[in-house]
Design a protein around this motif. Structure first.
Motif: not given
Length: 527
Positions: A309-318
């Motif tokens: 839900g953070n529009p500036i953050c890359l969505q990473i499968n940690w």
């Protein structure tokens, strides 16, 4: 009619440059200085650990002492925020509540609930900006209502705003004499609790003692060396020096024991007298502007402290790996420099910014591929200078989830520390189990022979762990994962991309024209 006022201390635990408290004193016939110690809020929302509890209580004790010297007192009232305020507004016939304006969502909601309570009970609410250099709302307004997402854009907006407001005058005994102080009996009833009262561990090894008095003393000590101040460049400070090579003032800014505006203008005076001085982003003023940058972005970015839900953050499968996370947190990675840093963090509540870079890179994109949110939570608990905006912003930066784009640069957990401390004195201090290893093995004790390990009194795999990963293999693998993520989420990655996106690497060309912030505008970075 003059007010009967409760002044609520939240973060601004100081008397110098306190515009809200000054306004309260100037508009009131009686002022009750109050700190509401809401343990549920501090532990479940702020997540403060034992060292920060000690720092907070020391800061409150110091504030109480300083208020007493001016003829007033601090009332520390324990309980849930709204119920405490409701009870004492009615008990003391309060007509005004004053408090510093803050930008964190939980503090904004707290102020909103206080304003609703004011409408219900009939008191006014006054809040003024005191914790930051600028009012973030003014920055947002000048940027079309959105946060500037790059440091370069941010500096441009500041150049339009000009210098921050100057600090307000110091409070005096005369200011408090114009108002009736709280009944002396209240101070005894609402005293600052001791750690034992709150069931907090009594052992604290931190060299940082909380409070405005200590913070001002440290400030003066640093500012006496004007040459050091003028030439300070953040990347040249040493991450594993046994004493802080930076100012070490961050815990005092975080708790509001020191005014950031006071520091800014003291620096401006020194810069004005210096023939040459460092410039943002690497100068001391530059460090304050990075703080403002993260405050501004955090104030208007949904879910800033989360990935989802953070529009500036890359969505990473940690990876989710509780065992590996625990080893990192408890200094059991098997890499002595990483473990020494995490030991210092747990013991003292502070580590150098490059040390933070090293352990954050190791946890996330460098070696373990564990989410930056997990590291952020650990720092939030253990750091004395933990700060909602800066902590999350730096973790996004260091994990290359936002702001930082030179993701191929990965800190080596062996070579980086050895470069500035080849003898390993830092490791010997914080990991005494390794102190007898020769210098050539201190960063890689697993490479010593069995006989050499016996002579050092430390068998790797028994007394100290083997490395939990092969750094070369792990970092190479993770680099490919990060490359793929950034290709797939190119548009998100570009949101925070700047021509000058790394404050540790920017070189300022002195032959280009720059406008110095000390002369009224922010220094503009060259391309």
């Amino acid at each position: 009619m003059p007010h009967r006022t409760i002044h609520l201390f939240r973060k601004g635990l100081r008397l110098h440059d306190n515009p809200t408290l000054l306004a309260a004193l100037e508009s009131s016939e009686v002022v009750y200085p109050v700190y509401i110690l809401d343990r549920k809020f501090l532990m479940s929302v702020m997540h403060i650990g034992d060292l920060r509890w000690h720092f907070l209580l020391q800061s409150l004790e110091d504030l109480q002492k300083n208020l007493c010297q001016l003829g007033s007192c601090l009332l520390v009232i324990q309980g849930e925020y709204e119920s405490v305020l409701r009870d004492h507004v009615q008990k003391w016939n309060i007509t005004q509540v004053t408090l510093d304006a803050e930008m964190e969502p939980f503090y904004k909601e707290m102020e909103a609930s206080i304003r609703r309570l004011g409408e219900e009970l009939g008191f006014e609410v006054l809040s003024l900006v005191g914790h930051s250099l600028y009012d973030t709302k003014r920055i947002l307004d000048l940027n079309s209502g959105t946060p500037p997402l790059t440091y370069k854009r941010f500096l441009h907006i500041l150049s339009l705003l000009g210098d921050p407001e100057v600090p307000v005058r110091n409070l005096t005994a005369e200011d408090f004499q114009r108002c009736r102080p709280p009944d002396p009996g209240l101070a005894e009833c609402y005293r600052v609790p001791l750690p034992v009262d709150l069931k907090i561990s009594l052992e604290s090894l931190s060299p940082w003692r909380g409070g405005e008095t200590e913070g001002l003393q440290r400030l003066e000590q640093h500012l006496t060396d004007q040459g050091w101040v003028a030439s300070f460049t953040k990347p040249r400070t040493i991450p594993n020096s046994l004493l802080p090579s930076t100012t070490g003032l961050s815990p005092y800014f975080s708790m509001g024991c020191l005014s950031v505006r006071t520091f800014f203008y003291r620096l401006s005076n020194i810069y004005a007298q210096a023939k040459h001085h460092s410039l943002p982003p690497v100068s001391l003023q530059g460090q304050l502007l990075w703080r403002e940058f993260f405050y501004t972005v955090a104030s208007a970015t949904p879910n800033f402290t989360k990935m989802a839900g953070n529009p500036i953050c890359l969505q990473i499968n940690w990876c989710e790996d509780a065992e590996r996370l625990h080893k990192w947190k408890t200094a059991q990675t098997g890499f002595p420099w990483i473990d020494a840093i995490m030991t210092q963090l747990r013991q003292e509540g502070w580590i150098h910014h490059l040390a933070r870079h090293a352990v954050a890179c190791f946890l996330t994109r460098g070696d373990l591929w564990i989410s930056w949110e997990e590291g952020m939570k650990v720092f939030e608990e253990l750091l004395l200078d933990a700060d909602y905006s800066i902590n999350a912003g730096n973790w996004m930066w260091l994990s290359a989830s936002a702001f930082f784009h030179q993701y191929t640069r990965i800190f080596c957990p062996v070579r980086f520390g050895r470069r500035t401390d080849p003898e390993g004195q830092y490791i010997r201090k914080y990991l005494p189990i390794l102190k007898n290893f020769p210098s050539k093995y201190i960063y890689e004790p697993w490479t010593a022979s069995e006989e050499e390990q016996k002579q050092a009194g430390c068998i790797i795999g028994q007394d100290y762990p083997f490395p939990m990963v092969n750094h070369k293999e792990a970092s190479d693998h993770n680099l490919q994962l990060m490359k793929q993520v950034r290709e797939e989420q190119y548009r998100t990655a570009q949101l925070t991309r700047d021509d000058t996106d790394d404050p540790m690497e920017i070189k300022v060309k002195r032959d280009h024209s720059e406008e110095s912030i000390s002369k009224g505008k922010v220094a503009r970075m060259t391309e």
